[in-house]
Design an enzyme around this catalytic site. Structure first.
Site, PDB file in Angstrom:
ATOM      1  N   HIS A  95       0.839  -1.208   0.000  1.00  0.00           N
ATOM      2  CA  HIS A  95       0.000   0.000   0.000  1.00  0.00           C
ATOM      3  C   HIS A  95       0.874   1.259   0.000  1.00  0.00           C
ATOM      4  O   HIS A  95       0.743   2.133  -0.864  1.00  0.00           O
ATOM      5  CB  HIS A  95      -0.922  -0.009   1.229  1.00  0.00           C
ATOM      6  CG  HIS A  95      -1.772   1.216   1.350  1.00  0.00           C
ATOM      7  ND1 HIS A  95      -3.079   1.256   0.938  1.00  0.00           N
ATOM      8  CD2 HIS A  95      -1.497   2.468   1.816  1.00  0.00           C
ATOM      9  CE1 HIS A  95      -3.566   2.476   1.131  1.00  0.00           C
ATOM     10  NE2 HIS A  95      -2.632   3.227   1.683  1.00  0.00           N
ATOM     11  N   GLU A  96       1.778   1.321   0.970  1.00  0.00           N
ATOM     12  CA  GLU A  96       2.636   2.510   1.065  1.00  0.00           C
ATOM     13  C   GLU A  96       3.561   2.590  -0.154  1.00  0.00           C
ATOM     14  O   GLU A  96       3.855   3.681  -0.654  1.00  0.00           O
ATOM     15  CB  GLU A  96       3.446   2.492   2.369  1.00  0.00           C
ATOM     16  CG  GLU A  96       2.603   2.457   3.653  1.00  0.00           C
ATOM     17  CD  GLU A  96       1.542   3.550   3.744  1.00  0.00           C
ATOM     18  OE1 GLU A  96       1.753   4.634   3.152  1.00  0.00           O
ATOM     19  OE2 GLU A  96       0.504   3.318   4.400  1.00  0.00           O
ATOM     20  N   GLU A 106      -4.738   7.731  -2.840  1.00  0.00           N
ATOM     21  CA  GLU A 106      -5.213   6.443  -2.312  1.00  0.00           C
ATOM     22  C   GLU A 106      -5.614   5.501  -3.438  1.00  0.00           C
ATOM     23  O   GLU A 106      -5.529   4.282  -3.286  1.00  0.00           O
ATOM     24  CB  GLU A 106      -6.370   6.649  -1.329  1.00  0.00           C
ATOM     25  CG  GLU A 106      -5.967   7.292  -0.005  1.00  0.00           C
ATOM     26  CD  GLU A 106      -4.925   6.492   0.769  1.00  0.00           C
ATOM     27  OE1 GLU A 106      -4.821   5.281   0.564  1.00  0.00           O
ATOM     28  OE2 GLU A 106      -4.186   7.115   1.559  1.00  0.00           O
TER      29      GLU A 106
HETATM   30 ZN   LIG Z   1      -2.708   5.280   1.926  1.00  0.00          ZN
END
Ligand SMILES: [Zn+2]
Length: 500
Positions: free
Chosen positions: A265-266, A295
């Site tokens: 995710h990061e 996001e």
């Molecule tokens: Zn995030």
């Protein structure tokens, strides 16, 4: 003075702000990863000083005059220049409405509040954090008064993460999303299929987790010569320019894939920031204009790629090499285990369906806190009751309840909806990507990720903050944000897992 000369002047001012911003980011990175406990007061004072300097640059008469003159010459500029001027002016106008002293006090309070949140989380005690949370809410409510609002105070905060977004619009989008999710959840429940994920739970050494996360991120295209992975309580990404973009994860979770999916995710955020063109660095255009688009990229890598079967057709053997516990697990079993649908207490551990219910809970609470409908003394009960209502479970302590997320500790109210919007934007982009690039999942199966990366870079990353989310999604897919794509995606995916 010519327009070119004025643009040069503006860039010089923006570069000063950008460098201060990068310094502040580096200081906060250190604060969350390495800083000794006793340093908090002195560190907060440094942050307050630098943030104050930044405030002065953003609101200077020089900034006001240059941006005004440039706005009068909008037609002689290209898209990128116009976006840069528009953004600088917006910063000028909004920051100027807030009294400098109050701004400095807020920055200082936010740093101390972040520290208190950390302590409260470790001690599983909301009472430690409560007075700081109250301060953050009061500050934000005060700032909303300075900034102004039409119908709903919370709109002003939503606008800081996505311009033009309102409660009215969001309620509609979330309602459509919620109905679709609840319908599918109901079907899954009736289907009565049990998915086993016990083999993912246990104690796993840090070293193999770290090696495996690094290996995956490298494969995906995260550049370790322009970044690094460290550990923090709450995983995050931060950038000090496109040549130093750092991500963190946390290896202490009892679920084997937690650290990995957090890193992916990061890493998705990180790849985005590393792709920012050099000429955008320290111009204000060096990130996305809205957090939802950011996001959309992190969730794209984490879920649309990282939780696909094809991804694990490639990576499972490597995982088995690092983790002997997985030696008898089949691809099918592994794939189902990482996509198990079940209510969880922790947002970042949630599956792709129930995840959005976690967001709706936070959205409803934030809205009420900012509008003064919900009192600080009732917020923990509100949290626990909503978890019972939406997910049928209740936290046994504050650490797995109201204290789990870092966001409120620095006053980031209005951020949470970005995650769900990111899911929606991501699924809409995936639909288009699959049309442009038919062999996408075939390549993923073979561990080939560069074309996916190129597509995201060419359609999203390279534009930085030049386009708003609605401009960008229209430019990419030809239509406005439409939750249908996300609902189609989850229906197709989870019906195969649970209903066949
Ligand atoms: Zn995030």
């Amino acid at each position: 003075m010519s327009v070119e000369e004025k643009l040069k002047l503006l860039k010089e001012e923006l570069e000063k702000i950008g460098k201060l911003n990068s310094s502040l980011a580096l200081i906060s990175w250190d604060m969350q990863t390495k800083m000794p406990k006793k340093a908090i007061e002195q560190r907060s004072a440094i942050i307050e000083y630098l943030a104050g300097e930044m405030f002065l640059l953003k609101t200077s008469d020089k900034m006001g005059a240059i941006t005004e003159e440039l706005l009068n010459n909008k037609d002689s500029m290209d898209d990128v220049q116009r976006a840069m001027v528009k953004l600088a002016r917006k910063e000028y106008d909004e920051t100027k409405k807030i009294p400098e002293q109050r701004y400095r006090e807020f920055i200082m309070a936010a740093a101390i509040s972040g520290n208190a949140w950390h302590e409260a989380k470790v001690n599983k005690d909301f009472e430690i954090f409560k007075p700081h949370l109250k301060k953050m809410i009061d500050f934000k409510r005060e700032f909303v008064e300075y900034l102004g609002y039409d119908n709903n105070k919370y709109d002003t905060l939503l606008n800081q993460f996505e311009e033009g977004l309102t409660v009215e619009k969001l309620d509609k989008i979330f309602e459509e999303m919620k109905i679709g999710i609840l319908e599918l959840l109901e079907k899954i429940k009736k289907g009565n299929k049990k998915v086993d994920k016990d083999f993912l739970l246990g104690y796993f050494d840090k070293e193999p987790q770290e090696r495996f996360s690094n290996f995956v991120l490298k494969k995906l295209g995260y550049d370790f010569e322009a970044g690094r992975i460290d550990e923090s309580e709450h995983p995050f990404t931060t950038s000090f320019g496109n040549k130093d973009v750092r991500v963190t994860t946390n290896y202490n979770n009892p679920e084997l894939t937690y650290a990995l999916f957090s890193a992916i995710h990061e890493g998705g955020h990180g790849i985005y920031e590393q792709d920012i063109p050099d000429e955008f660095v320290w111009t204000g255009l060096d990130s996305s204009l809205a957090m939802s688009i950011h996001e959309s990229q992190s969730r794209f890598y984490e879920n649309l790629i990282g939780r696909s079967k094809e991804f694990w057709e490639y990576f499972l053997d490597y995982a088995k090499y690092e983790f002997k516990e997985l030696k008898d697990v089949s691809l099918e079993e592994f794939y189902e285990a990482i996509n198990v649908v079940e209510p969880t207490l922790i947002r970042t551990e949630a599956d792709e369906l129930t995840y959005n219910l976690h967001i709706i809970i936070r959205y409803e609470i934030e809205k009420d806190l900012i509008n003064g409908v919900l009192d600080i003394d009732d917020v923990r009960d509100a949290w626990n009751n909503k978890y019972k209502e939406y997910l049928g479970i209740c936290p046994s302590n504050d650490s797995e309840g109201i204290l789990q997320d870092i966001h409120w500790s620095d006053g980031s109210f209005g951020y949470f909806p970005s995650y769900s919007l990111g899911n929606l934007y991501g699924a809409q982009m995936l639909n288009k990507m699959k049309k442009d690039y038919k062999d996408m999942y075939l390549d993923i199966k073979n561990g080939e990720f560069s074309k996916v990366h190129n597509w995201l870079n060419g359609n999203v990353h390279k534009y930085g903050a030049v386009y708003s989310p609605s401009e960008l999604i229209k430019k990419i897919t030809g239509e406005e944000l439409n939750p249908k794509y996300f609902l189609d995606y989850i229906n197709e995916k989870y019906k195969k897992i649970y209903l066949q």
